[in-house]
Design a protein around this motif. Structure first.
Motif, PDB file in Angstrom:
ATOM      1  N   PRO A 230      23.146   6.237   7.339  1.00 14.88           N
ATOM      2  CA  PRO A 230      23.191   7.673   7.009  1.00 14.88           C
ATOM      3  C   PRO A 230      23.112   7.954   5.517  1.00 14.88           C
ATOM      4  N   PHE A 231      23.455   6.974   4.715  1.00 14.01           N
ATOM      5  CA  PHE A 231      23.347   7.121   3.265  1.00 14.01           C
ATOM      6  C   PHE A 231      21.955   7.569   2.855  1.00 14.01           C
ATOM      7  N   PHE A 232      20.928   6.956   3.426  1.00 11.47           N
ATOM      8  CA  PHE A 232      19.560   7.262   3.009  1.00 11.47           C
ATOM      9  C   PHE A 232      19.184   8.692   3.362  1.00 11.47           C
TER      10      PHE A 232
ATOM     11  N   VAL B  51      13.982   2.306  -4.458  1.00  7.60           N
ATOM     12  CA  VAL B  51      14.107   1.881  -3.063  1.00  7.60           C
ATOM     13  C   VAL B  51      13.235   0.660  -2.787  1.00  7.60           C
ATOM     14  N   PRO B  52      13.776  -0.402  -2.183  1.00  3.78           N
ATOM     15  CA  PRO B  52      12.961  -1.557  -1.803  1.00  3.78           C
ATOM     16  C   PRO B  52      11.871  -1.134  -0.810  1.00  3.78           C
ATOM     17  N   ILE B  53      10.650  -1.529  -1.073  1.00  2.00           N
ATOM     18  CA  ILE B  53       9.541  -1.152  -0.206  1.00  2.00           C
ATOM     19  C   ILE B  53       9.377  -2.199   0.894  1.00  2.00           C
ATOM     20  N   LEU B  54       9.345  -1.737   2.141  1.00  2.00           N
ATOM     21  CA  LEU B  54       9.290  -2.606   3.308  1.00  2.00           C
ATOM     22  C   LEU B  54       7.869  -2.639   3.872  1.00  2.00           C
ATOM     23  N   PRO B  55       7.452  -3.767   4.420  1.00  3.12           N
ATOM     24  CA  PRO B  55       6.098  -3.879   4.966  1.00  3.12           C
ATOM     25  C   PRO B  55       6.004  -3.260   6.366  1.00  3.12           C
ATOM     26  N   LYS B  56       5.134  -2.294   6.507  1.00  5.80           N
ATOM     27  CA  LYS B  56       4.957  -1.652   7.805  1.00  5.80           C
ATOM     28  C   LYS B  56       4.498  -2.648   8.862  1.00  5.80           C
ATOM     29  N   HIS B  57       3.628  -3.568   8.479  1.00  2.00           N
ATOM     30  CA  HIS B  57       3.074  -4.501   9.474  1.00  2.00           C
ATOM     31  C   HIS B  57       4.137  -5.448  10.029  1.00  2.00           C
ATOM     32  N   TYR B  58       5.256  -5.615   9.302  1.00  4.74           N
ATOM     33  CA  TYR B  58       6.338  -6.458   9.814  1.00  4.74           C
ATOM     34  C   TYR B  58       7.285  -5.668  10.703  1.00  4.74           C
ATOM     35  N   TRP B  59       7.647  -4.469  10.287  1.00  4.53           N
ATOM     36  CA  TRP B  59       8.698  -3.722  10.972  1.00  4.53           C
ATOM     37  C   TRP B  59       8.199  -2.826  12.107  1.00  4.53           C
ATOM     38  N   ALA B  60       6.918  -2.546  12.178  1.00  2.45           N
ATOM     39  CA  ALA B  60       6.409  -1.556  13.140  1.00  2.45           C
ATOM     40  C   ALA B  60       6.759  -1.905  14.582  1.00  2.45           C
TER      41      ALA B  60
ATOM     42  N   PHE C 299      10.221   5.056   3.621  1.00  2.89           N
ATOM     43  CA  PHE C 299      11.129   6.202   3.538  1.00  2.89           C
ATOM     44  C   PHE C 299      11.332   6.856   4.899  1.00  2.89           C
ATOM     45  N   LYS C 300      10.312   6.893   5.707  1.00  6.17           N
ATOM     46  CA  LYS C 300      10.469   7.440   7.062  1.00  6.17           C
ATOM     47  C   LYS C 300      11.441   6.581   7.865  1.00  6.17           C
ATOM     48  N   LEU C 301      11.287   5.252   7.761  1.00  9.70           N
ATOM     49  CA  LEU C 301      12.149   4.330   8.489  1.00  9.70           C
ATOM     50  C   LEU C 301      13.602   4.432   8.033  1.00  9.70           C
ATOM     51  N   LEU C 302      13.816   4.429   6.723  1.00 15.78           N
ATOM     52  CA  LEU C 302      15.184   4.463   6.210  1.00 15.78           C
ATOM     53  C   LEU C 302      15.868   5.784   6.522  1.00 15.78           C
ATOM     54  N   ARG C 303      15.151   6.876   6.403  1.00 18.98           N
ATOM     55  CA  ARG C 303      15.783   8.191   6.628  1.00 18.98           C
ATOM     56  C   ARG C 303      16.011   8.477   8.107  1.00 18.98           C
TER      57      ARG C 303
ATOM     58  N   THR D  46       0.828  -1.207   0.000  1.00 13.20           N
ATOM     59  CA  THR D  46       0.000   0.000   0.000  1.00 13.20           C
ATOM     60  C   THR D  46       0.863   1.257   0.000  1.00 13.20           C
ATOM     61  N   ALA D  47       0.207   2.377  -0.242  1.00 11.47           N
ATOM     62  CA  ALA D  47       0.894   3.672  -0.180  1.00 11.47           C
ATOM     63  C   ALA D  47       1.443   3.920   1.211  1.00 11.47           C
ATOM     64  N   GLU D  48       0.744   3.423   2.221  1.00 14.71           N
ATOM     65  CA  GLU D  48       1.219   3.586   3.593  1.00 14.71           C
ATOM     66  C   GLU D  48       2.550   2.879   3.805  1.00 14.71           C
ATOM     67  N   ASP D  49       2.750   1.725   3.155  1.00 15.22           N
ATOM     68  CA  ASP D  49       4.040   1.022   3.247  1.00 15.22           C
ATOM     69  C   ASP D  49       5.157   1.855   2.626  1.00 15.22           C
ATOM     70  N   VAL D  50       4.853   2.548   1.525  1.00 18.71           N
ATOM     71  CA  VAL D  50       5.855   3.384   0.871  1.00 18.71           C
ATOM     72  C   VAL D  50       6.252   4.539   1.785  1.00 18.71           C
ATOM     73  N   VAL D  51       5.255   5.223   2.357  1.00 23.30           N
ATOM     74  CA  VAL D  51       5.532   6.334   3.264  1.00 23.30           C
ATOM     75  C   VAL D  51       6.353   5.848   4.452  1.00 23.30           C
ATOM     76  N   TYR D  52       5.957   4.713   5.008  1.00 22.27           N
ATOM     77  CA  TYR D  52       6.644   4.161   6.171  1.00 22.27           C
ATOM     78  C   TYR D  52       8.087   3.784   5.835  1.00 22.27           C
TER      79      TYR D  52
END
Length: 600
Positions: free
Chosen positions: A157-159, A196-205, A148-152, A140-146
């Motif tokens: 520090p690269f991200f 950027v690889p998209i990560l699942p929010k429900h797994y990493w939260a 980039f927030k997580l990586l940054r 979902t779009a929420e996974d995409v937002v999550y």
């Protein structure tokens, strides 16, 4: 592994419109497209069925085994801690994927439609309805937002640096996401956010993202982690339920049912294991091995294929890299003096069997290499920083020090000592000392013991200048940690380049990255002229200006003598057991191993 994160860019043009207008602004008519190109048109139209360098009818099945060096202790490649497993990128998808026969074009993967206005101040992606993670939940779009927030915020520090010009990421609805950019003329951002690889929010939260872990993660890519032996091997299994198997960008790719990486701690043992049939495919980086190690009955009988495959990629710069944070390397005259101790011509003849070409440019094997005097157009770029760069930038074409190749280094040593004397160093009873009487000594940090045969002749020549040098060989974990903390004097490393350099140049050379742990500014460059040219390159509006600005940056890096250039080759040296099918067309800008298949 995750190489797409480091691919580079310049200017974008929207091509092959699908004719589905979804958004309009006062000055921009924005349409949905299936891909975006850097310069010029996309090669593949909206109705393409597969990339030209793939076989859409390639059979699926079989197992392939490759080698990896060292060990691993993590399945998280996005943080500075730990050593991630080879091949971990196989479990992830991005919003887009790169075509390997175009300099830089991105086509929709997770994203079905892309929208980008002419001023490139934002980009929108519509996620495919069928896109899902390996546990069956939708992307979902929420996974995409999550992601980039997580990586940054918690990732390497690269991200944070690479995506600093993203001002906002908005989920427009469940399957549409919008990225908004700062007004910096950073023309590569719309392309690289899609990689950027998209990560699942429900797994990493509810997990600690900052710590290495061998918990098996969830992704949306074509492979799953099947089994592993910590630090020794890992096997990926092709996901039989992979949602994207029939997409045009995936047709003919990801053909192996099982993909294993076996780890070795010694390169010589790894080669012997290949010859004995312990693994199937090998890319060779050592000239001596290539010249002498690929012989025997298996080769004579055609059971092992040995092949050199030419490519059109810039080869970048492999070099002895000096840490300018160390006082003895802070003076460019000293750095240039040390360059006279590396006898490439003798090394290439005596050790490399004449396999390599000398590198002089940070953009070797490309039109971006500064190989002639500046043109009038390039002088316009350099003129604003004339007082900040060495005069040779305007007057000479850089060439790394050369010898006759006969091992006689008397002239080179004399030139080096003159430069060292100009910088305040004096040869006293065979020991080089500075004005405070301190001897010149340093350590070369290596990860491969095999490289000692290249380093040792260099050290002997440095000793003739009165410089004391030691070698320290460490394992991969210690090596990575020391590089992250810039805890080294000199290393052997490389700065890879693409056909379209962009944001990563900040990570390589910009002052902002010099003191940030884990950056790729290993040299520690803090140079306002370099900073200026990096920003100019990133903001290049078209291919012509990109090339000119890259050449200008190349000259300034060359004449500051930040590295001691080594060598390059413009082909892949590969050997493989005769079990593979290979597409008739090879990609120009990649090896394309993921398009091969195991013959039934």
């Amino acid at each position: 592994m995750l190489n797409s994160l480091y691919r580079l860019v310049g200017c974008l043009l929207i091509c092959f419109l699908t004719g589905l207008p979804v958004h309009s602004e006062t000055h921009n008519q924005v349409h949905s497209v299936h891909g975006i190109a850097m310069h010029g048109d996309l090669k593949y139209p909206v109705d393409f069925t597969h990339f030209d360098y793939t076989n859409p009818n390639a059979p699926k099945g079989g197992r392939v085994v490759q080698s990896a060096m060292g060990s691993f202790d993590s399945f998280n490649p996005f943080i500075v801690k730990g050593t991630p497993a080879d091949g971990i990128g196989l479990i992830y998808d991005g919003l887009t994927t790169k075509a390997q026969d175009e300099p830089f074009s991105e086509y929709g993967l997770l994203a079905k439609h892309i929208r980008l206005p002419e001023d490139r101040r934002w980009i929108e992606f519509d996620i495919r309805e069928e896109a899902q993670f390996s546990d069956g939940l939708p992307v979902t779009a929420e996974d995409v937002v999550y992601t980039f927030k997580l990586l940054r915020e918690q990732g390497s520090p690269f991200f944070r640096a690479y995506y600093a010009d993203i001002t906002d990421i908005i989920a427009l609805d469940k399957r549409s996401v919008r990225f908004e950019f700062a007004d910096t003329q950073n023309r590569e951002l719309p392309l690289i956010v899609g990689e950027v690889p998209i990560l699942p929010k429900h797994y990493w939260a509810n997990r600690d993202f900052t710590e290495p872990s061998l918990d098996i993660p969830i992704g949306s890519g074509p492979y799953l982690i099947h089994s592993y032996d910590p630090g020794r091997s890992i096997t990926y299994r092709r996901n039989p339920d992979y949602w994207g198997v029939n997409l045009p960008v995936n047709k003919g790719r990801n053909n192996f049912d099982l993909w294993t990486f076996e780890y070795y701690r010694d390169a010589t043992i790894a080669l012997e294991a290949f010859r004995a049939g312990r693994y199937d495919f090998r890319q060779e980086h050592a000239a001596k091995n290539w010249a002498t190690g690929y012989t025997g009955a298996a080769f004579d009988q055609g059971r092992i294929i040995r092949e050199e495959i030419e490519h059109e990629n810039p080869t970048g710069m492999q070099a002895f890299i000096m840490n300018t944070r160390r006082s003895q390397f802070s003076d460019p005259r000293v750095r240039y003096a040390l360059a006279h101790a590396f006898d490439f011509e003798w090394t290439n003849r005596a050790i490399f069997y004449g396999a390599y070409r000398r590198s002089h440019s940070f953009f070797s094997n490309s039109e971006m290499a500064a190989t002639e005097l500046p043109t009038p157009e390039e002088l316009e770029i350099l003129e604003p920083i004339r007082d900040l760069v060495p005069p040779e930038v305007f007057e000479q074409v850089y060439q790394a020090p050369q010898t006759e190749g006969d091992g006689q280094m008397r002239l080179q040593v004399r030139k080096g000592l003159h430069l060292l004397a100009d910088a305040g160093w004096t040869l006293d009873k065979g020991v080089l000392r500075n004005a405070r009487g301190e001897p010149f000594r340093f350590e070369i940090l290596l990860i491969q013991r095999e490289f000692e045969r290249i380093v040792n002749p260099f050290i002997r020549n440095l000793e003739r200048m009165g410089i004391s040098v030691t070698i320290r060989v460490v394992d991969i974990s210690q090596y990575i940690n020391r590089l992250r903390d810039y805890d080294f004097d000199m290393i052997v490393s490389s700065f890879g380049q693409s056909n379209s350099p962009g944001n990563e140049q900040r990570e390589f050379w910009h002052s902002e990255s010099a003191d940030r742990p884990g950056s790729r500014n290993l040299i520690g460059i803090k140079n306002p002229a370099v900073d200026h040219l990096v920003e100019q390159l990133i903001q290049a509006p078209d291919r012509e200006s990109l090339v000119l600005r890259a050449r200008a940056l190349d000259r300034v890096l060359q004449w500051n003598h930040y590295v001691i250039p080594q060598y390059h080759i413009n082909s892949y040296r590969v050997a493989y057991w005769n079990k593979f099918g290979i597409p008739e067309v090879r990609p120009k800008y990649a090896l394309g191993f993921d398009t091969w298949w195991v013959e039934p």
